[in-house]
Motif scaffolding. Structure first.
Motif, PDB file in Angstrom:
ATOM      1  N   TYR A 174       0.853  -1.193   0.000  1.00  0.00           N
ATOM      2  CA  TYR A 174       0.000   0.000   0.000  1.00  0.00           C
ATOM      3  C   TYR A 174       0.886   1.239   0.000  1.00  0.00           C
ATOM      4  O   TYR A 174       1.853   1.329   0.771  1.00  0.00           O
ATOM      5  N   PHE A 175       0.559   2.187  -0.881  1.00  0.00           N
ATOM      6  CA  PHE A 175       1.305   3.447  -0.932  1.00  0.00           C
ATOM      7  C   PHE A 175       0.329   4.609  -0.989  1.00  0.00           C
ATOM      8  O   PHE A 175      -0.550   4.668  -1.854  1.00  0.00           O
ATOM      9  N   ALA A 176       0.498   5.558  -0.062  1.00  0.00           N
ATOM     10  CA  ALA A 176      -0.248   6.815  -0.083  1.00  0.00           C
ATOM     11  C   ALA A 176       0.767   7.948  -0.036  1.00  0.00           C
ATOM     12  O   ALA A 176       1.539   8.060   0.926  1.00  0.00           O
ATOM     13  N   GLY A 177       0.792   8.742  -1.076  1.00  0.00           N
ATOM     14  CA  GLY A 177       1.751   9.833  -1.168  1.00  0.00           C
ATOM     15  C   GLY A 177       1.733  10.387  -2.581  1.00  0.00           C
ATOM     16  O   GLY A 177       0.830  10.094  -3.371  1.00  0.00           O
ATOM     17  N   HIS A 178       2.747  11.169  -2.902  1.00  0.00           N
ATOM     18  CA  HIS A 178       2.824  11.734  -4.242  1.00  0.00           C
ATOM     19  C   HIS A 178       3.364  10.724  -5.244  1.00  0.00           C
ATOM     20  O   HIS A 178       4.241   9.915  -4.934  1.00  0.00           O
ATOM     21  N   GLY A 179       2.842  10.819  -6.461  1.00  0.00           N
ATOM     22  CA  GLY A 179       3.395  10.110  -7.595  1.00  0.00           C
ATOM     23  C   GLY A 179       3.523  11.108  -8.733  1.00  0.00           C
ATOM     24  O   GLY A 179       2.743  12.061  -8.829  1.00  0.00           O
ATOM     25  N   SER A 180       4.504  10.920  -9.607  1.00  0.00           N
ATOM     26  CA  SER A 180       4.715  11.921 -10.657  1.00  0.00           C
ATOM     27  C   SER A 180       5.555  11.326 -11.775  1.00  0.00           C
ATOM     28  O   SER A 180       6.278  10.337 -11.582  1.00  0.00           O
ATOM     29  N   SER A 181       5.457  11.961 -12.925  1.00  0.00           N
ATOM     30  CA  SER A 181       6.418  11.664 -13.981  1.00  0.00           C
ATOM     31  C   SER A 181       7.653  12.532 -13.746  1.00  0.00           C
ATOM     32  O   SER A 181       7.664  13.424 -12.889  1.00  0.00           O
ATOM     33  N   GLU A 182       8.696  12.269 -14.522  1.00  0.00           N
ATOM     34  CA  GLU A 182       9.954  13.005 -14.333  1.00  0.00           C
ATOM     35  C   GLU A 182       9.791  14.486 -14.642  1.00  0.00           C
ATOM     36  O   GLU A 182      10.272  15.352 -13.904  1.00  0.00           O
ATOM     37  N   SER A 183       9.089  14.789 -15.720  1.00  0.00           N
ATOM     38  CA  SER A 183       8.887  16.177 -16.143  1.00  0.00           C
ATOM     39  C   SER A 183       7.748  16.197 -17.143  1.00  0.00           C
ATOM     40  O   SER A 183       7.320  15.141 -17.629  1.00  0.00           O
ATOM     41  N   PRO A 184       7.231  17.369 -17.476  1.00  0.00           N
ATOM     42  CA  PRO A 184       6.173  17.429 -18.483  1.00  0.00           C
ATOM     43  C   PRO A 184       6.611  16.846 -19.820  1.00  0.00           C
ATOM     44  O   PRO A 184       5.786  16.332 -20.575  1.00  0.00           O
ATOM     45  N   GLU A 185       7.895  16.883 -20.117  1.00  0.00           N
ATOM     46  CA  GLU A 185       8.392  16.374 -21.393  1.00  0.00           C
ATOM     47  C   GLU A 185       8.688  14.884 -21.355  1.00  0.00           C
ATOM     48  O   GLU A 185       8.821  14.238 -22.402  1.00  0.00           O
ATOM     49  N   SER A 186       8.809  14.296 -20.154  1.00  0.00           N
ATOM     50  CA  SER A 186       9.171  12.874 -20.021  1.00  0.00           C
ATOM     51  C   SER A 186       8.021  12.115 -19.365  1.00  0.00           C
ATOM     52  O   SER A 186       8.129  11.659 -18.221  1.00  0.00           O
ATOM     53  N   GLN A 187       6.916  11.985 -20.092  1.00  0.00           N
ATOM     54  CA  GLN A 187       5.722  11.376 -19.520  1.00  0.00           C
ATOM     55  C   GLN A 187       5.804   9.854 -19.454  1.00  0.00           C
ATOM     56  O   GLN A 187       4.928   9.210 -18.902  1.00  0.00           O
ATOM     57  N   GLY A 188       6.861   9.252 -19.993  1.00  0.00           N
ATOM     58  CA  GLY A 188       6.985   7.802 -19.910  1.00  0.00           C
ATOM     59  C   GLY A 188       7.709   7.331 -18.672  1.00  0.00           C
ATOM     60  O   GLY A 188       7.703   6.137 -18.371  1.00  0.00           O
ATOM     61  N   ASN A 189       8.346   8.250 -17.947  1.00  0.00           N
ATOM     62  CA  ASN A 189       9.109   7.884 -16.751  1.00  0.00           C
ATOM     63  C   ASN A 189       8.327   8.301 -15.511  1.00  0.00           C
ATOM     64  O   ASN A 189       8.208   9.485 -15.200  1.00  0.00           O
ATOM     65  N   TYR A 190       7.813   7.292 -14.794  1.00  0.00           N
ATOM     66  CA  TYR A 190       6.950   7.576 -13.647  1.00  0.00           C
ATOM     67  C   TYR A 190       7.633   7.123 -12.358  1.00  0.00           C
ATOM     68  O   TYR A 190       8.358   6.127 -12.327  1.00  0.00           O
ATOM     69  N   TYR A 191       7.290   7.850 -11.267  1.00  0.00           N
ATOM     70  CA  TYR A 191       7.939   7.622  -9.980  1.00  0.00           C
ATOM     71  C   TYR A 191       6.928   7.737  -8.851  1.00  0.00           C
ATOM     72  O   TYR A 191       5.957   8.500  -8.934  1.00  0.00           O
ATOM     73  N   LEU A 192       7.187   6.979  -7.782  1.00  0.00           N
ATOM     74  CA  LEU A 192       6.570   7.252  -6.492  1.00  0.00           C
ATOM     75  C   LEU A 192       7.580   8.053  -5.687  1.00  0.00           C
ATOM     76  O   LEU A 192       8.793   7.793  -5.770  1.00  0.00           O
ATOM     77  N   LEU A 193       7.115   9.016  -4.926  1.00  0.00           N
ATOM     78  CA  LEU A 193       8.024   9.942  -4.247  1.00  0.00           C
ATOM     79  C   LEU A 193       8.218   9.553  -2.789  1.00  0.00           C
ATOM     80  O   LEU A 193       7.312   9.718  -1.964  1.00  0.00           O
ATOM     81  N   PRO A 194       9.396   8.984  -2.433  1.00  0.00           N
ATOM     82  CA  PRO A 194       9.704   8.712  -1.034  1.00  0.00           C
ATOM     83  C   PRO A 194       9.895  10.021  -0.257  1.00  0.00           C
ATOM     84  O   PRO A 194       9.916  11.121  -0.830  1.00  0.00           O
ATOM     85  N   TYR A 195      10.097   9.884   1.037  1.00  0.00           N
ATOM     86  CA  TYR A 195      10.245  11.047   1.911  1.00  0.00           C
ATOM     87  C   TYR A 195      11.433  11.911   1.515  1.00  0.00           C
ATOM     88  O   TYR A 195      11.376  13.153   1.580  1.00  0.00           O
ATOM     89  N   ASP A 196      12.531  11.294   1.067  1.00  0.00           N
ATOM     90  CA  ASP A 196      13.754  12.045   0.789  1.00  0.00           C
ATOM     91  C   ASP A 196      13.903  12.434  -0.682  1.00  0.00           C
ATOM     92  O   ASP A 196      15.012  12.718  -1.145  1.00  0.00           O
ATOM     93  N   THR A 197      12.798  12.458  -1.409  1.00  0.00           N
ATOM     94  CA  THR A 197      12.841  12.936  -2.797  1.00  0.00           C
ATOM     95  C   THR A 197      13.223  14.424  -2.823  1.00  0.00           C
ATOM     96  O   THR A 197      12.753  15.206  -1.995  1.00  0.00           O
ATOM     97  N   GLU A 198      14.065  14.781  -3.788  1.00  0.00           N
ATOM     98  CA  GLU A 198      14.462  16.182  -3.915  1.00  0.00           C
ATOM     99  C   GLU A 198      13.662  16.861  -5.018  1.00  0.00           C
ATOM    100  O   GLU A 198      13.493  16.323  -6.113  1.00  0.00           O
ATOM    101  N   TYR A 199      13.174  18.023  -4.693  1.00  0.00           N
ATOM    102  CA  TYR A 199      12.274  18.801  -5.556  1.00  0.00           C
ATOM    103  C   TYR A 199      12.823  19.000  -6.962  1.00  0.00           C
ATOM    104  O   TYR A 199      12.094  18.880  -7.946  1.00  0.00           O
ATOM    105  N   ASP A 200      14.112  19.265  -7.067  1.00  0.00           N
ATOM    106  CA  ASP A 200      14.693  19.571  -8.377  1.00  0.00           C
ATOM    107  C   ASP A 200      15.523  18.412  -8.944  1.00  0.00           C
ATOM    108  O   ASP A 200      16.252  18.577  -9.917  1.00  0.00           O
TER     109      ASP A 200
END
Length: 429
Positions: free
Chosen positions: A250-276
């Motif tokens: 079970y995962f509750a948190g943010h999920g995102s692609s790498e960038s608007p231009e890289s929609q094929g690369n998806y990630y779940l964001l752990p606590y220590d993810t860096e914004y940039d």
């Protein structure tokens, strides 16, 4: 005169016959009334088999009509409704085993109406206890025979299924992750993701809930949910699960692609993810796929993800938003989650929302929860137990989640289910 006398005598006899018939009419009517149900006219009696009865002083009724019972069902109910009845009657139930033997009888019960008063209907019922009783050990087709005034009224057939053979039953393993606040404060905070994870954890280890052994459940909340810890649990710790075991992630948190231009690369964001530095510090979806393919041997895997809280997280997305490039509606994390179900058979993936939808959270759901996890909890606690067998399987849980989340959010959020899995599979043990 003789002819007239004969005629007179015949007329007298006719009058006597008429008088006798007239005097006997009340008794004939009473006899017909008392025997009207003995002929089993279908329009005069309704006989139902159910799991329960809703008792009401005006109109009691059978609840959960069925002819199929399991050894875990509490009882079978034979419910009779007699229409347009008057007078006094005796009713009896005989319960007959699959081998044809009398298992139980109700003896005679008196049904009575006020003299001269006809009732629209009378209801009566009798129950057969099943769970933890000898009846549970007698699978097959049963009969319940109902008699009125010692004459057959109606017969119904129902089935008690055999007890499930325990066979080789595995154990449950779970990894539960909830991240509301991030180490990098530039990543927007969620309100209840950590609380959602905590609630599921408490249910899954509860003896009255999921019944998992606490030592086989790992909870990572906020600062404990680092990328390193998540990778260890998926790639190393879950390797302990055997192929006959069951794994829940079970995962509750943010999920995102790498960038608007890289929609094929998806990630779940752990606590220590860096914004940039999303691509180098977040947890890639393909690493979860690798864990499912290479490290988790269990053939029954359930993935529950509430990760669609925004249209993208990180510096590149914020820059695009400030430039007015309209990326807020570009949310395809659920599609990436759906891809995990294609790793192999036996994997069920339930995502909190559909593509281009956002997961909602609010105080109005249980004092503070995501709407998905709120109804997940309620369903697992019994609201989704449609067949009332004491277990909530995926075949019951998934439509329950879909209907209630869509209704609560006015169709703004629709949970998605994917994978080839047994709908009889349960999250709990």
């Amino acid at each position: 005169m003789r002819i007239l006398g004969v005629r007179h005598s015949a007329l007298q006899q006719s009058y006597v016959r008429i008088l006798i018939i007239f005097c006997l009419l009340p008794f004939i009517h009473q006899a017909c009334s008392n025997s009207r149900y003995a002929s089993s006219h279908s329009e005069e009696v309704t006989h139902s088999i159910a799991k329960n009865v809703v008792e009401d002083t005006v109109n009691s009724r059978p609840d959960k009509l069925t002819s199929q019972f399991s050894p875990k069902d509490g009882k079978a109910v034979s419910f009779i409704k007699l229409h347009n009845i008057k007078g006094s009657h005796q009713i009896r139930w005989d319960w007959i085993t699959p081998s044809g033997e009398l298992y139980a009888t109700s003896n005679d019960f008196l049904l009575r109406t006020r003299p001269g008063y006809e009732r629209d209907h009378i209801t009566a019922w009798h129950t057969l206890s099943i769970k933890d009783q000898p009846a549970a050990t007698l699978p097959g087709k049963w009969k319940v025979m109902v008699y009125l005034d010692d004459k057959p009224l109606d017969t119904q057939i129902f089935t008690i299924s055999p007890a499930k053979c325990p066979g080789v039953r595995g154990v449950g393993w779970a990894v539960i992750i909830g991240i509301s606040s991030y180490q990098d404060t530039r990543i927007s905070r969620l309100h209840y993701a950590d609380k959602d994870a905590q609630a599921l954890y408490e249910w899954i280890i509860s003896p009255k809930g999921g019944k998992y052994a606490p030592e086989r459940v790992k909870l990572l909340i906020n600062e404990r949910a680092t990328g390193r810890n998540i990778k260890y649990l998926l790639n190393d710790w879950l390797k302990k699960a055997l192929k006959e075991d069951k794994v829940t992630v079970y995962f509750a948190g943010h999920g995102s692609s790498e960038s608007p231009e890289s929609q094929g690369n998806y990630y779940l964001l752990p606590y220590d993810t860096e914004y940039d530095r999303i691509s180098s510090t977040a947890f890639p979806m393909w690493d979860i796929e690798t864990a499912l393919r290479r490290y988790i041997r269990a053939r029954k895997v359930i993935v529950l993800a509430d990760a669609c809280h925004s249209g993208g997280v990180g510096q590149s997305f914020d820059m695009a938003r400030r430039a007015g490039r309209g990326v807020l509606l570009n949310n395809r994390i659920s599609s990436a989650l759906e891809g995990l179900s294609k790793v192999g058979d036996g994997i069920c993936v339930i995502s909190a929302s559909d593509t281009n939808q956002f997961s909602q959270e609010s105080e109005r759901w249980g004092g503070g929860h995501g709407v998905f996890t709120y109804f997940l909890q309620k369903g697992l606690q019994g609201d989704a137990d449609y067949n009332a067998d004491g277990e909530v399987n995926l075949g019951e849980l998934t439509p329950y989640l879909s209907q209630n989340v869509r209704r609560e959010t006015e169709n703004q959020q629709s949970p998605i289910v994917s994978g080839k899995f047994d709908p009889a599979l349960t999250i709990g043990q």
